[in-house]
Design a protein around this motif. Structure first.
Motif, mmCIF file in Angstrom:
data_model
loop_
_atom_site.group_PDB
_atom_site.id
_atom_site.type_symbol
_atom_site.label_atom_id
_atom_site.label_comp_id
_atom_site.label_asym_id
_atom_site.label_seq_id
_atom_site.Cartn_x
_atom_site.Cartn_y
_atom_site.Cartn_z
ATOM 1 N N VAL A 47 -62.562 -97.553 33.029
ATOM 2 C CA VAL A 47 -63.534 -97.585 34.122
ATOM 3 C C VAL A 47 -64.306 -98.900 34.032
ATOM 4 N N PRO A 48 -64.250 -99.746 35.052
ATOM 5 C CA PRO A 48 -64.978 -101.020 34.993
ATOM 6 C C PRO A 48 -66.466 -100.845 35.293
ATOM 7 N N ASP A 49 -67.253 -101.775 34.806
ATOM 8 C CA ASP A 49 -68.673 -101.892 35.149
ATOM 9 C C ASP A 49 -69.454 -100.617 34.842
ATOM 10 N N ILE A 109 -69.013 -90.943 36.848
ATOM 11 C CA ILE A 109 -67.637 -90.460 36.710
ATOM 12 C C ILE A 109 -67.574 -89.504 35.520
ATOM 13 N N PRO A 110 -67.257 -88.223 35.761
ATOM 14 C CA PRO A 110 -67.157 -87.280 34.648
ATOM 15 C C PRO A 110 -65.770 -87.322 34.018
ATOM 16 N N CYS A 111 -65.723 -87.094 32.742
ATOM 17 C CA CYS A 111 -64.453 -87.041 32.019
ATOM 18 C C CYS A 111 -64.539 -85.889 31.026
ATOM 19 N N LEU A 112 -63.617 -84.947 31.140
ATOM 20 C CA LEU A 112 -63.629 -83.764 30.282
ATOM 21 C C LEU A 112 -62.292 -83.648 29.571
ATOM 22 N N ASP A 126 -64.943 -78.736 23.849
ATOM 23 C CA ASP A 126 -64.502 -79.746 24.808
ATOM 24 C C ASP A 126 -65.374 -80.977 24.624
ATOM 25 N N VAL A 127 -64.816 -82.131 24.909
ATOM 26 C CA VAL A 127 -65.572 -83.378 24.857
ATOM 27 C C VAL A 127 -65.908 -83.790 26.282
ATOM 28 N N SER A 128 -67.196 -83.915 26.567
ATOM 29 C CA SER A 128 -67.661 -84.293 27.903
ATOM 30 C C SER A 128 -68.247 -85.695 27.851
ATOM 31 N N SER A 133 -55.412 -84.295 33.674
ATOM 32 C CA SER A 133 -55.398 -84.767 35.059
ATOM 33 C C SER A 133 -56.561 -84.136 35.802
ATOM 34 N N ASN A 134 -57.404 -84.984 36.406
ATOM 35 C CA ASN A 134 -58.544 -84.503 37.187
ATOM 36 C C ASN A 134 -59.398 -83.514 36.401
#
Length: 742
Positions: A721-723, A693-696, A681-683, A611-612
């Motif tokens: 995540v679109p587009d 948009i970051p995703c960790l 970690d996968v970034s 989450s976040n």
């Protein structure tokens, strides 16, 4: 008149002073509201806007005053304008040397307030007489409005803490430590009687009694928040009551109630950075009650409040020691000398003998903050002679001056009308300013509570003295070059100047909702993780002990027995950790625990949540006789994996990455090609038209570290995540995950 010369020359001089003062005013306003975007009250740094209002804005007043050149009484009008605004000429050196400096904020508020005082001195008298003549309504409603302000303050404070708690922003320390202590005091056959005297390594029997009673009635986190706000914002009605006792009108009482509500120090005490609660907040109502009884001449009330305040925290002894010095400076020997000796002896008794024994330490627990000056209070007192170099270098840290200015600004002008009572907080402030770490010298922490409360009380009392025609040289100094004004006019002018400094200080240093240099939104990410917390709680069997990381522990505190995640584990314990809260949970300790459980067959993974960009993991410590082998990640051959989707360029040879997308859904996959000695970690960065948009994610959702898996193991997760225009992805080595420690 400013200069004894011809009328034409005097007019040109006054016009020039007025014009340049107005330009300085607009330049100061532009810098305060448009150039400086945010302030950091820990480092005392400011952050600048990228696109401030144009510099030409400062010349706007020149065009505004040109029409007044052709009006009647222009000489008189410009003379008055020059008299009122001339302090603003000091903006020129301030803007030259400190336009991008933290000190611009408090110093500019002083200049604004000074000009407001001079304007109020000139205009308040006629306005007051007109108000008294034309007033058509009663002021009887004002006490009810003050009550409404108090309720609003409490609701705002509780709302702030509840939101911070739900967002997992608040720490276990301090508020969780105290809540845990209050819960332990309620247990049947619980701790020894002396634990009622001290919690959190402080002397606080009164707070323990009150808060434990509140927790007994309603054992939830919200109880702490309500009680905390109730004592903080008690300053609102008590400031009004003190104003009335000092002989001020209801309107002035309302003014000081609003000033208490907007006091920057009080506005931070709900969160106290991220500590959430401190017993010293109980000093706010007690100190204001003391001065209220003092104004009413009630020695019994003063004595009772004095005794109760000594039960709030041992540092109240230092405050009353300073108050004793103030009484001695007023030659009140019969009261000042016994008070000084009693509180000095009391503090050394508490800090050197009682608290070390209750807390089972060798020295006063708070001495850690003075490590470079000494290990006992006596050594710190003697440090100017024994460790002069360290003492003076700490004493003249520039953060000390920033801290003191920030504390003083709201009531700056009122306080200096009769500043002798400031002596009461000198020993207390010395104890704060002599701490080597500059980070603690900030109004966001609880260290300024007693001082801010005294400044509020002193502001009220000093305005009362002015209204009673008691002599003070400060108004004449502020109004240099102007005629003398009657006391009631000066009292109103003080309120006008204080209104400017209070509002300005709240805007620059207070915890505000939307506008200001220190907004709630900029302080923490306002997300509600209540559903996530409930899901995690549902996985904990009744009666289990929860071993948790710092921010998570308070969410289990009222339902389970808890402890820190680094303690020895026992059967049926549940381990709950946030793997990405490196600021609060030491990364080396987190990785040491993870490596210890990765190959322990007694530790069963329960669940993982993301989450976040925070990764939460839960494990259960099973009975070794009944423990089943834990599951692992699925495996596939290298050839099969390489046939999936689109490859991701990966620099770490231990891993291979690919992704598959369908519409707005992206499936990311990472395979272990060779088992590493560390975890990762996968970034992922998803570039979209509206931003990146970051995703960790922790590899294996944090349940299965990469070093515990065999080659071919595949970790996968989805992102919707679109587009998406571009994707950047990589694995990042987790610090200390190789087991070598620091």
């Amino acid at each position: 008149m400013f200069l004894p010369s011809s009328n034409s020359f005097r007019f040109r001089v006054n016009f020039g002073i007025a014009a340049f003062s107005l330009i300085a005013l607009f330049a100061g306003i532009r810098n305060l509201f448009s150039v400086i975007a945010m302030s950091n009250l820990l480092s005392y740094q400011v952050y600048l806007h990228r696109n401030p209002v144009s510099e030409y804005f400062v010349f706007l007043p020149v065009f505004l005053i040109l029409p007044f050149l052709f009006r009647e009484k222009r000489e008189q009008n410009f003379r008055r304008l020059a008299q009122v605004l001339c302090p603003l000429l000091l903006f020129y050196p301030l803007l030259l040397f400190a336009w991008d400096n933290f000190f611009f904020l408090p110093l500019s508020l002083i200049l604004f307030g000074w000009a407001a005082f001079r304007a109020g001195s000139m205009a308040a008298g006629p306005l007051r007489r007109k108000w008294e003549k034309d007033r058509h309504f009663s002021s009887a409603w004002i006490p009810y409005l003050v009550g409404g302000l108090y309720v609003a303050g409490v609701l705002w404070g509780v709302s702030m803490q509840v939101r911070a708690h739900k967002a997992m922003f608040l720490l276990y320390s301090d508020w969780g430590t105290y809540a845990d202590s209050y819960l332990n005091l309620l247990k049947t056959g619980g701790p020894a009687w002396w634990n009622w005297l001290s919690t959190g390594a402080h002397w606080n029997p009164l707070v323990n009694l009150v808060m434990t009673g509140a927790i007994w009635i309603h054992p939830r986190a919200e109880t702490i928040f309500v009680m905390n706000s109730a004592v903080i914002y008690s300053a609102v009605p008590l400031a009004y009551a003190l104003s009335r006792a000092a002989g001020l009108s209801r309107g002035m009482g309302l003014f000081f109630a609003i000033a208490a509500l907007l006091n920057p120090t009080f506005s931070h005490m709900n969160l106290t950075m991220f500590y959430g609660f401190h017993p010293v907040n109980f000093a706010i109502p007690l100190l204001l009650l003391f001065f209220l009884f003092r104004e009413k001449g009630s020695r019994l009330g003063m004595g009772m409040v004095f005794f109760l305040s000594l039960m709030v925290q041992e540092t109240m002894m230092i405050f009353w020691f300073g108050y004793g010095l103030y009484l001695l400076s007023r030659r009140q020997w019969r009261t000042g000398l016994p008070l000084t000796l009693f509180t000095l002896f009391g503090f050394f008794l508490l800090s050197s003998w009682i608290l070390p024994r209750i807390c089972d330490t060798d020295v006063y627990p708070q001495m850690l903050m003075f490590h470079s000056l000494g290990s006992t209070p006596a050594e710190v007192v003697l440090s100017p002679f024994q460790k002069a170099s360290a003492f003076w270098s700490i004493c003249f840290q520039w953060q000390n001056f920033a801290f003191l200015l920030t504390l003083m600004i709201p009531f700056f002008f009122c306080v200096w009308m009769s500043p002798s009572m400031l002596l009461a907080v000198v020993p207390l402030l010395a104890g704060i300013c002599l701490r080597p770490s500059p980070d603690v010298k900030s109004v966001v922490f609880q260290y300024g509570v007693e001082t801010s409360t005294l400044l509020l009380a002193l502001a009220v009392l000093n305005v009362g003295r002015i209204m009673r025609k008691e002599h003070s040289r400060f108004p004449a100094l502020l109004n240099a070059g102007m005629k003398r004004y009657p006391p009631k006019t000066l009292g109103l002018a003080l309120c006008i100047a204080t209104g400017i400094t209070v509002l300005g200080a709240y805007y620059c240093f207070g915890m505000t909702k939307f506008i200001g240099k220190h907004t709630l939104e900029s302080f923490f990410q306002d997300t509600d993780e209540s559903v996530l917390i409930r899901e995690m709680k549902s996985l904990v069997p009744p009666g289990s002990r929860v071993l948790s990381s710092e921010r998570l522990r308070t969410h289990f505190l009222f339902d389970f027995s808890t402890d820190i995640f680094t303690v020895s584990r026992k059967t049926n314990d549940v381990l709950v950790m946030n793997l990405h809260d490196s600021m609060m949970d030491s990364p080396d300790k987190v990785e040491k625990v993870r490596r210890g459980i990765a190959f322990d067959r007694k530790v069963i993974p329960l669940a993982a949540y993301s989450s976040n960009n925070q990764q939460f993991v839960l494990f259960r410590i099973a009975d070794p006789m009944n423990a089943l082998p834990a599951g692992k990640l699925p495996k596939s051959s290298f050839m099969e994996f390489d046939s999936i989707g689109i490859p991701i360029l990966e620099s770490d040879p231990h891993f291979a990455g690919r992704y598959v997308h369908s519409g707005g859904n992206y499936l990311f996959l990472w395979q272990i090609r060779k088992t590493p000695e560390y975890d990762v970690d996968v970034s992922v960065l998803l570039e979209c038209p509206y931003g990146t948009i970051p995703c960790l994610r922790a590899f294996g959702f944090g349940l299965f570290p990469a070093y515990s898996l065999e080659p071919g193991s595949v970790f996968r997760f989805e992102v919707n995540v679109p587009d998406v225009r571009n994707i950047k992805a990589e694995v990042i080595r987790r610090p200390f995950s190789d087991g070598k420690g620091k």
